[in-house]
Scaffold this active site. Sequence first.
Site, PDB file in Angstrom:
ATOM      1  N   CYS A 213     -17.518  13.599 -11.845  1.00  0.00           N
ATOM      2  CA  CYS A 213     -17.860  12.177 -11.873  1.00  0.00           C
ATOM      3  C   CYS A 213     -19.300  11.989 -11.406  1.00  0.00           C
ATOM      4  O   CYS A 213     -20.031  11.158 -11.946  1.00  0.00           O
ATOM      5  CB  CYS A 213     -16.934  11.386 -10.957  1.00  0.00           C
ATOM      6  SG  CYS A 213     -15.214  11.396 -11.472  1.00  0.00           S
TER       7      CYS A 213
ATOM      8  N   ASP B 139     -29.431 -18.046  41.467  1.00  0.00           N
ATOM      9  CA  ASP B 139     -28.865 -19.371  41.319  1.00  0.00           C
ATOM     10  C   ASP B 139     -27.396 -19.283  41.709  1.00  0.00           C
ATOM     11  O   ASP B 139     -26.752 -18.263  41.510  1.00  0.00           O
ATOM     12  CB  ASP B 139     -29.010 -19.823  39.864  1.00  0.00           C
ATOM     13  CG  ASP B 139     -28.508 -21.241  39.691  1.00  0.00           C
ATOM     14  OD1 ASP B 139     -27.551 -21.407  38.924  1.00  0.00           O
ATOM     15  OD2 ASP B 139     -29.049 -22.143  40.342  1.00  0.00           O
TER      16      ASP B 139
ATOM     17  N   ASP C 194     -28.168 -18.634  34.902  1.00  0.00           N
ATOM     18  CA  ASP C 194     -27.357 -18.525  33.690  1.00  0.00           C
ATOM     19  C   ASP C 194     -28.090 -19.044  32.470  1.00  0.00           C
ATOM     20  O   ASP C 194     -27.536 -19.218  31.423  1.00  0.00           O
ATOM     21  CB  ASP C 194     -26.004 -19.222  33.858  1.00  0.00           C
ATOM     22  CG  ASP C 194     -26.184 -20.720  34.106  1.00  0.00           C
ATOM     23  OD1 ASP C 194     -25.177 -21.370  34.386  1.00  0.00           O
ATOM     24  OD2 ASP C 194     -27.327 -21.210  34.050  1.00  0.00           O
TER      25      ASP C 194
ATOM     26  N   ASP D 226     -31.388 -23.479  34.485  1.00  0.00           N
ATOM     27  CA  ASP D 226     -32.386 -22.845  35.348  1.00  0.00           C
ATOM     28  C   ASP D 226     -33.664 -22.566  34.604  1.00  0.00           C
ATOM     29  O   ASP D 226     -34.526 -21.869  35.117  1.00  0.00           O
ATOM     30  CB  ASP D 226     -31.878 -21.488  35.855  1.00  0.00           C
ATOM     31  CG  ASP D 226     -30.483 -21.591  36.395  1.00  0.00           C
ATOM     32  OD1 ASP D 226     -29.685 -20.712  36.074  1.00  0.00           O
ATOM     33  OD2 ASP D 226     -30.222 -22.559  37.110  1.00  0.00           O
TER      34      ASP D 226
ATOM     35  N   CYS E  81     -14.257  13.390  -8.380  1.00  0.00           N
ATOM     36  CA  CYS E  81     -14.599  14.813  -8.249  1.00  0.00           C
ATOM     37  C   CYS E  81     -16.057  14.996  -8.627  1.00  0.00           C
ATOM     38  O   CYS E  81     -16.718  14.047  -9.022  1.00  0.00           O
ATOM     39  CB  CYS E  81     -13.722  15.680  -9.146  1.00  0.00           C
ATOM     40  SG  CYS E  81     -14.026  15.346 -10.874  1.00  0.00           S
TER      41      CYS E  81
END
Lengths: 222, 819
Positions: free
Chosen positions: B96, B511, B716, B720, B93
């Site tokens: 605190c 590719d 990819d 390549d 609360c």
Amino acid sequence: MEPSFLLALTTGLFGGTHCIGMCGPIVASYSLEGAIPGRPGANLLKKILPHLLYNLGRVATYAFTGAVMGLAGSFINSISLMQNVMAILAGVIMIIMGLSITGLFGNMGWLEQRGSLIRKTGRELLLQRSVWKYFILGSLFGFLPCGLSYSVFTAAAGSGSLVSGMMLSLLFGLGTVPWLLLFGIASSHISTAFRGRVYKAAGFIVIVMGVLFLLKGIRHYA
Amino acid sequence: MPECDHCLLEVSASRAVYDEINGDEKVFCCQGCRGIARMIGEEGLEEFYRRRNSSWTPGPPEDRAFDASSFSGAIRYGDGDAEVDMVLDGIRCASCVWLTEKLLMKTDGVTAARVNYATHRTSVRWNTAVTDIGKITGRIRSAGYTPKPFLANVHEEELKSQQHDLLIRLGTAAFFSMQLMMYSIALYAGYFQGISPGTRQALQFISLLVASPVLFYSGTPFIRGALRGLQNLAFNMDVLIVTGAGSAYLYSIYQIFLGGEVYFDTSSMIITLILLGRYLETGAKGRASEVITGLLSLNPKEAVVVRVPGSGDGDHGTYDREYVTASVASIEAGDLVQIKPGERIPLDGIVIEGESGVDESMLTGESRPADKRPGAEVFCGTQNLFGNLVFRVTRTGADTVLSRIIKTVEDAQARRAPVQALADRVVGYFVPAVLLLSVGTFMAWIYYGRESADALMTAVSVLVIACPCALGLATPLAILTGTTRGASKGVLIKGGDIIETAQKSDTVVLDKTGTVTEGKQKLLSHEGIGMLDDEALRLAASLERLSEHSISRAIVDACGEMQFHKIDGFTAAPGGGVRGRVGGKDVLVGSRNFIGAEGISGSFDAALSQRILSEAASHEQAGATVVYLSFEKKLSGVFVISDKVRKESGEAVRRLKEMNHDVIMITGDSASTAAAVARIIMLDDDKVMAQRSPVQKAEEIEKMQQGGKTVFMVGDGMNDAPALIQADVGAAMGRATDIALESADIVLMTSDLRLVPYALGLTKKMYAVIKQNLFWAFLYNIVALPLAVTGTLHPIVAAISMTLSSLSVVGNSMRLKRV
């Protein structure tokens, strides 16, 4: 200089003792960095600058509020039927407030507890790093509800013009500055009891101002 | 039953703990509460009990594990002090919050402490010479709260604090400018109606008082920017703003003592209005960065670590295990982490136990959940769906795929585009030119007999209106918005310069393997001759298991859970096939020629039915590979293996052609396979280049470039690399692997080829917006400049139109969010 201006200045000079109690600690606790002796960078300028900026900010806000109140008063005055009603109204309110400041009648406590939002904003503001934050803090705290300053703002409205309203509160603010700048010295060398009495004296001056306004307003009709 | 004086839990009198604090008798439910209450009493913080309200839940402090080492990365060190952000567990609360703040502020060495009730986030600043994080966390724990480090992303924090800072400066400027306006109006009125010199001077002094914070506090960003620019001998727009506002300010001070008129309103309004423009700009940046913030929010802060006492990896006795919740920051590579259904995966790792599906759409865009079994990789930020998983952490912190994606996006936004560099150079000449023009205007006006005040105001107008703020915004904002939009769709563009080249490209080289096709050989069909289909498959797979060939793997993968035969005497004939012995009998798998020559007795064609022969022929026409199985010298099976063409590839190629791009496919594969694939994606034969090695692929691209083409290559990323580097823009497709992120200019995060036309379209639109922004930015300046010189434009109007031009650039750039 108009008598009311002089009175406003005096109100500030006397009332400043009260201000130490309320606003002084706030500034002092937050300017720890400059104030700790022996820490690198702590010098006179660093110690004074926060206080200086804080007070300049406060005075600026007072002047502004006084100007706004004066402007508002001038609007009401411009309605021909209401001429000088402002002065009478302001006078009455000031007498009441003055009475409570002197402790003779009434209690300002309810008003002065309303400042929590402003204080919260102030705390947020202090997390900024620039030294200018004190100026902004001062201008923010100038709005804090305080019986004395609000009395003077009422007077500003009663004076019926932007310029005189500004001058009234400006002079009031300037009057409080010496006390706040010397706050450190003041709080240790001047007893609380003495400060209390001086504050009450300021209340009397407010009553006197109120009477003055009242008379000025009534004289118009008389 | 009495209640515990600290936590209000009911406790039986016999089991209660009694103590005396500050002279009062107290009763507690446990030692924990007693300890805290004592401390509260010693520190004089009993106000805590008074402030408590109904939201307090009774009960002793929770016993949570505390990990001190997790703080090390979170502490920010400054000049003699340090700061940390923490999250506190156990706050129940508002009292605190109050207690924690008070307690921290009372600790020696702590200079600032703030707790936010809503988020339980605590900021503490302390003097490193007097105290340290250990003492501070100790204090917090002694009050019954458990602190954990708060690790927000630097980027997000920076942006938020920048905006906050700007807002405060803007607010201050606006507030004081408002006051100033009032005094200015009074002064104007006084000018016309008469005003006593004393009053006028008072008003002017107040104006000075109020205008100063606007220039020196709110204007600090501009002053710093101007000084930095001048230090590097570069005239930037901050120089213009500071000169304009500053000269109005200084001239006004001078005029106070001369009894003339003041122009503080000019100086303050310039600062305020331009600050407004900056604030809106930062807001736009913040919104554009939402994608990054969104990506960052995918990082869980906590995870369950599995501790297995004693043993290494391998056998885990489930009953010896310990499940410990720990902060993600403290988990290291090699640790085991458990993920339950519905939880988000906190780090990269490899599954060692369990089975589940994981939603990886935020990383790959694939909406279908990915199957995860032992051996599979899991990634930080993805969402576990229905099963329990235990995985071993492989990468943490900045090494996770998610972090690298975020970094790529952030870096891309910092890179300069050539167009921007051009704009910066223009500004570099423009600003001194404007300064000269302004001075010239001033002198010309004086020469023609005008008052010095008027001349100054005109000169200031010139300065302000020429301010090229929008110019500096034009490109970065467009790039920012465009790249983050692209990132949200799966296109990571690594920099502004790439955008310029990409939008210029006219040729797209694809590719084949892995890009147009799925890259994996798959078993399309299997048929047994003289035995069951699956039996033929089992025999073939048992043999092919020992081979590395992709065809072999396709056969093996199709087997799933089958038991394999034991193989003796395995040998491989490169290009032909493999052979071995099962139970003493010869088994061969391979091409038609191989089997025909060595696998069977008798002629090949005679052994096959007409149907199989014609089917095989048509498969090969379509680009597939047909392999045969022979067992005991008899033809026993037919397998068709193919690398499937991705279903989106055809549409992607179509779109590219519609966008007027020349599409070319290049591959290391045979001409027939290449031709077959080309037919599927509707590419003409002359647009296919087959049987090219990686280096040859790069050479082909170079040839195209020598022919004047700008080449956009998609591959990819792995074999390549030379071609991707040679191309003007290289795009890597598939998951954001290390290699792809390193070597490619653009990373397409999913395997959907349609991202290529999308990416090209995006870069074209971004470039268009950049040009539009530059146009608008310049237009305002060019049109307004003559107006300012002739005195038609008041400095305040100039400042307003400056903000408007910035706004139009911002608005135009926001259009990119909808691409």
